[in-house]
Design a protein around this motif. Sequence first.
Motif, PDB file in Angstrom:
ATOM      1  N   TRP A  44      53.081  -7.429  75.266  1.00 27.02           N
ATOM      2  CA  TRP A  44      54.416  -8.021  75.241  1.00 27.02           C
ATOM      3  C   TRP A  44      54.626  -8.853  76.505  1.00 27.02           C
ATOM      4  CZ3 TRP A  44      53.898  -2.616  75.795  1.00 27.02           C
ATOM      5  CH2 TRP A  44      54.237  -2.089  77.047  1.00 27.02           C
ATOM      6  N   SER A  45      55.669  -9.659  76.447  1.00 32.59           N
ATOM      7  CA  SER A  45      56.110 -10.463  77.582  1.00 32.59           C
ATOM      8  C   SER A  45      57.549 -10.859  77.305  1.00 32.59           C
ATOM      9  CB  SER A  45      55.238 -11.712  77.744  1.00 32.59           C
ATOM     10  OG  SER A  45      55.432 -12.602  76.659  1.00 32.59           O
ATOM     11  N   GLU A  46      58.165 -11.643  78.185  1.00 26.13           N
ATOM     12  CA  GLU A  46      59.535 -12.090  77.947  1.00 26.13           C
ATOM     13  C   GLU A  46      59.645 -12.909  76.665  1.00 26.13           C
ATOM     14  OE1 GLU A  46      62.431 -11.484  79.380  1.00 26.13           O
ATOM     15  OE2 GLU A  46      61.653 -10.152  80.936  1.00 26.13           O
ATOM     16  N   GLY A  47      58.549 -13.515  76.228  1.00 26.05           N
ATOM     17  CA  GLY A  47      58.587 -14.335  75.020  1.00 26.05           C
ATOM     18  C   GLY A  47      57.834 -13.767  73.844  1.00 26.05           C
ATOM     19  N   GLN A  48      57.384 -12.521  73.957  1.00 30.77           N
ATOM     20  CA  GLN A  48      56.554 -11.927  72.898  1.00 30.77           C
ATOM     21  C   GLN A  48      56.958 -10.476  72.660  1.00 30.77           C
ATOM     22  OE1 GLN A  48      52.458 -11.456  73.994  1.00 30.77           O
ATOM     23  NE2 GLN A  48      51.754 -10.956  71.927  1.00 30.77           N
ATOM     24  N   ASN A  49      57.175 -10.136  71.391  1.00 32.10           N
ATOM     25  CA  ASN A  49      57.430  -8.764  70.946  1.00 32.10           C
ATOM     26  C   ASN A  49      58.662  -8.121  71.590  1.00 32.10           C
ATOM     27  OD1 ASN A  49      55.301  -8.743  69.127  1.00 32.10           O
ATOM     28  ND2 ASN A  49      53.833  -7.946  70.624  1.00 32.10           N
ATOM     29  N   ILE A  50      59.656  -8.938  71.943  1.00 26.50           N
ATOM     30  CA  ILE A  50      60.932  -8.402  72.427  1.00 26.50           C
ATOM     31  C   ILE A  50      61.949  -8.516  71.296  1.00 26.50           C
ATOM     32  CG2 ILE A  50      62.748  -8.541  74.163  1.00 26.50           C
ATOM     33  CD1 ILE A  50      60.005  -7.793  75.299  1.00 26.50           C
ATOM     34  N   VAL A  51      62.334  -7.391  70.690  1.00 27.07           N
ATOM     35  CA  VAL A  51      63.312  -7.391  69.601  1.00 27.07           C
ATOM     36  C   VAL A  51      64.703  -7.697  70.149  1.00 27.07           C
ATOM     37  CG1 VAL A  51      64.375  -6.017  67.765  1.00 27.07           C
ATOM     38  CG2 VAL A  51      61.924  -5.804  68.247  1.00 27.07           C
ATOM     39  N   TRP A  52      65.060  -7.017  71.243  1.00 28.54           N
ATOM     40  CA  TRP A  52      66.278  -7.355  71.955  1.00 28.54           C
ATOM     41  C   TRP A  52      66.160  -6.957  73.421  1.00 28.54           C
ATOM     42  CZ3 TRP A  52      68.113  -2.848  73.891  1.00 28.54           C
ATOM     43  CH2 TRP A  52      68.078  -1.689  73.112  1.00 28.54           C
ATOM     44  N   LYS A  53      66.988  -7.620  74.225  1.00 27.14           N
ATOM     45  CA  LYS A  53      67.069  -7.386  75.663  1.00 27.14           C
ATOM     46  C   LYS A  53      68.547  -7.329  75.999  1.00 27.14           C
ATOM     47  CE  LYS A  53      65.938  -9.638  80.097  1.00 27.14           C
ATOM     48  NZ  LYS A  53      65.286 -10.817  80.722  1.00 27.14           N
ATOM     49  N   ALA A  54      69.054  -6.117  76.325  1.00 27.29           N
ATOM     50  CA  ALA A  54      70.494  -5.922  76.489  1.00 27.29           C
ATOM     51  C   ALA A  54      70.830  -5.620  77.945  1.00 27.29           C
ATOM     52  CB  ALA A  54      70.972  -4.776  75.609  1.00 27.29           C
ATOM     53  N   PRO A  55      71.850  -6.273  78.488  1.00 24.42           N
ATOM     54  CA  PRO A  55      72.233  -5.992  79.877  1.00 24.42           C
ATOM     55  C   PRO A  55      72.841  -4.599  80.022  1.00 24.42           C
ATOM     56  CG  PRO A  55      73.818  -7.468  78.842  1.00 24.42           C
ATOM     57  CD  PRO A  55      72.695  -7.314  77.871  1.00 24.42           C
ATOM     58  N   VAL A  56      72.546  -3.961  81.154  1.00 28.67           N
ATOM     59  CA  VAL A  56      73.137  -2.667  81.490  1.00 28.67           C
ATOM     60  C   VAL A  56      73.897  -2.844  82.806  1.00 28.67           C
ATOM     61  CG1 VAL A  56      72.720  -0.242  81.981  1.00 28.67           C
ATOM     62  CG2 VAL A  56      71.235  -1.446  80.367  1.00 28.67           C
ATOM     63  N   PRO A  57      75.209  -2.626  82.812  1.00 26.68           N
ATOM     64  CA  PRO A  57      75.980  -2.832  84.036  1.00 26.68           C
ATOM     65  C   PRO A  57      75.636  -1.796  85.102  1.00 26.68           C
ATOM     66  CG  PRO A  57      77.339  -1.792  82.370  1.00 26.68           C
ATOM     67  CD  PRO A  57      76.045  -2.158  81.697  1.00 26.68           C
ATOM     68  N   GLY A  58      75.923  -2.137  86.357  1.00 23.63           N
ATOM     69  CA  GLY A  58      75.705  -1.198  87.449  1.00 23.63           C
ATOM     70  C   GLY A  58      74.229  -0.994  87.721  1.00 23.63           C
ATOM     71  N   LEU A  59      73.896   0.154  88.297  1.00 24.08           N
ATOM     72  CA  LEU A  59      72.510   0.498  88.601  1.00 24.08           C
ATOM     73  C   LEU A  59      72.265   1.962  88.296  1.00 24.08           C
ATOM     74  CD1 LEU A  59      69.729  -0.267  89.787  1.00 24.08           C
ATOM     75  CD2 LEU A  59      70.602   0.478  92.022  1.00 24.08           C
ATOM     76  N   GLY A  60      71.198   2.235  87.586  1.00 24.35           N
ATOM     77  CA  GLY A  60      70.790   3.605  87.315  1.00 24.35           C
ATOM     78  C   GLY A  60      69.318   3.637  86.983  1.00 24.35           C
ATOM     79  N   TRP A  61      68.640   4.693  87.407  1.00 26.31           N
ATOM     80  CA  TRP A  61      67.210   4.820  87.090  1.00 26.31           C
ATOM     81  C   TRP A  61      66.942   5.959  86.120  1.00 26.31           C
ATOM     82  CZ3 TRP A  61      65.020   0.637  87.424  1.00 26.31           C
ATOM     83  CH2 TRP A  61      65.131  -0.228  88.515  1.00 26.31           C
ATOM     84  N   SER A  62      67.972   6.434  85.423  1.00 28.74           N
ATOM     85  CA  SER A  62      67.727   7.399  84.351  1.00 28.74           C
ATOM     86  C   SER A  62      66.921   6.722  83.254  1.00 28.74           C
ATOM     87  CB  SER A  62      69.046   7.923  83.788  1.00 28.74           C
ATOM     88  OG  SER A  62      69.846   6.876  83.279  1.00 28.74           O
ATOM     89  N   SER A  63      65.970   7.440  82.689  1.00 32.26           N
ATOM     90  CA  SER A  63      65.186   6.904  81.581  1.00 32.26           C
ATOM     91  C   SER A  63      65.989   7.002  80.288  1.00 32.26           C
ATOM     92  CB  SER A  63      63.876   7.677  81.429  1.00 32.26           C
ATOM     93  OG  SER A  63      63.093   7.553  82.602  1.00 32.26           O
ATOM     94  N   PRO A  64      65.803   6.075  79.358  1.00 29.65           N
ATOM     95  CA  PRO A  64      66.534   6.157  78.088  1.00 29.65           C
ATOM     96  C   PRO A  64      66.173   7.430  77.324  1.00 29.65           C
ATOM     97  CG  PRO A  64      65.418   4.030  78.347  1.00 29.65           C
ATOM     98  CD  PRO A  64      64.897   4.921  79.415  1.00 29.65           C
ATOM     99  N   THR A  65      67.171   8.038  76.700  1.00 37.65           N
ATOM    100  CA  THR A  65      66.928   9.141  75.770  1.00 37.65           C
ATOM    101  C   THR A  65      67.526   8.743  74.429  1.00 37.65           C
ATOM    102  OG1 THR A  65      68.911  10.273  76.598  1.00 37.65           O
ATOM    103  CG2 THR A  65      66.790  10.936  77.518  1.00 37.65           C
ATOM    104  N   ILE A  66      66.872   9.171  73.328  1.00 34.67           N
ATOM    105  CA  ILE A  66      67.183   8.604  72.012  1.00 34.67           C
ATOM    106  C   ILE A  66      67.333   9.712  70.980  1.00 34.67           C
ATOM    107  CG2 ILE A  66      66.394   6.997  70.225  1.00 34.67           C
ATOM    108  CD1 ILE A  66      64.630   5.695  72.446  1.00 34.67           C
ATOM    109  N   LEU A  67      68.407   9.619  70.197  1.00 34.86           N
ATOM    110  CA  LEU A  67      68.665  10.546  69.107  1.00 34.86           C
ATOM    111  C   LEU A  67      69.218   9.732  67.945  1.00 34.86           C
ATOM    112  CD1 LEU A  67      68.511  13.688  68.719  1.00 34.86           C
ATOM    113  CD2 LEU A  67      70.965  13.707  69.142  1.00 34.86           C
ATOM    114  N   GLY A  68      68.452   9.667  66.845  1.00 33.44           N
ATOM    115  CA  GLY A  68      68.874   8.849  65.720  1.00 33.44           C
ATOM    116  C   GLY A  68      68.967   7.388  66.116  1.00 33.44           C
ATOM    117  N   ARG A  69      70.118   6.755  65.853  1.00 30.92           N
ATOM    118  CA  ARG A  69      70.307   5.350  66.209  1.00 30.92           C
ATOM    119  C   ARG A  69      70.890   5.177  67.605  1.00 30.92           C
ATOM    120  NH1 ARG A  69      71.824   0.913  61.785  1.00 30.92           N
ATOM    121  NH2 ARG A  69      72.337  -0.103  63.764  1.00 30.92           N
TER     122      ARG A  69
END
Length: 403
Positions: A44-69
Amino acid sequence: MRSCGLVALCLLVVTAPARADDWPQFRGPDGQGHAGQRGLPLEWSEGQNIVWKAPVPGLGWSSPTILGRQIWLTTALDEGRSLHVVCMDRETGEVQHDVEAFQIADPGKIHSKNSHASPSPILEGDRVYVHFGDNGTACLSTDGKVLWRNQELIYAHGHGPGGSPVLYKDLLIVSCDGTDRQFVAALDKHSGKLRWQTKREGRMAYSTPLVIHAAGRDQVISTGGDAVVSYNPADGEEIWRVRYDGYSEVPRPVYGQGLVFICSGYNTPLLYAIRPDGEGDVTDTHVAWKTTKAAPLNPSPLLIGEELYFVSDRGVAVCADAKTGEQHWQKRLPGNYSASPLAADGRIYFTNETGETTVIAPGKEFKSLASNLVDGRTLASLAVSGKAIYLRTDTHLYRIEER
């Protein structure tokens, strides 16, 4: 990759049931960086295989956690005075909920490689549990309502909050190792009330515990300053400990092949392999092997079958025999590292601090498969759901998938 070994490993780690596409806690369903999904992107790269790129306000280094959608993460605004829990739609990247969990008058100082929102959420059913260290712990419903808050776990971070919470039955367990006092605590996951708290002596630390089943009993392994300790997760009673000279431990423990693998922290890190069947102080009797070669200060180790993989903060990657510590290979990867590696789809993904992910094939011989770069600083670990990889930078969250 030895799939049978991976299945056996997962069965030995005590976790809540999760759907195949869920990534409910830091380092995934087993808490050790393994994803069972197939069809994940290699390049992948900025122009390849990126489905979406969403801004996240502020600053945090927590890793994403996912449940369903739902994708859950935390972030800090106003220099840590406003601590938020954010839910994003997995399919679109749109924000579903943005909840201020705590307002903090003086959040304290943080290390340059930390944030005021570094511990990752942990998800179970319709509940979201978040921890901001001394600044507070909370439970939300998946529709964005705060169900309880707890600000009783008082200690001085030193460099900001670090370790993520873990679940065990009806308990939410956190390690609280400050510059002033050190303890491990369990809150009732339904009410947030303190159920047990066990004091320990040492120095500050920032590691996430791991709950395992070994030697016929459940154990919560917590890496702290100057010692790693195994506790009975039901009541906090100490089972065994191994002493060392170290502080500011970050890597999460790993368990498999009958051994617990931990890192001893600053100033000179060692990686220890420990047999978890002892009682009391087992420093002189239960250390199977240890090494200083490329031992990490921040990234957690990764166990695949009989091989243990780890990368130093400066990018020296090693594959070693998990049972003996014998080194199979050592290779310099580009950049510096804080994120923990990911095992997925017959590959290993190492993400450095400047947005570059090196993908290699697991095995006793080093084989590079790809190198992928995105914009931004990257200290959070990767998450996986469906056929997508989720990568968080200092400004955005990416959904990366073959297109």
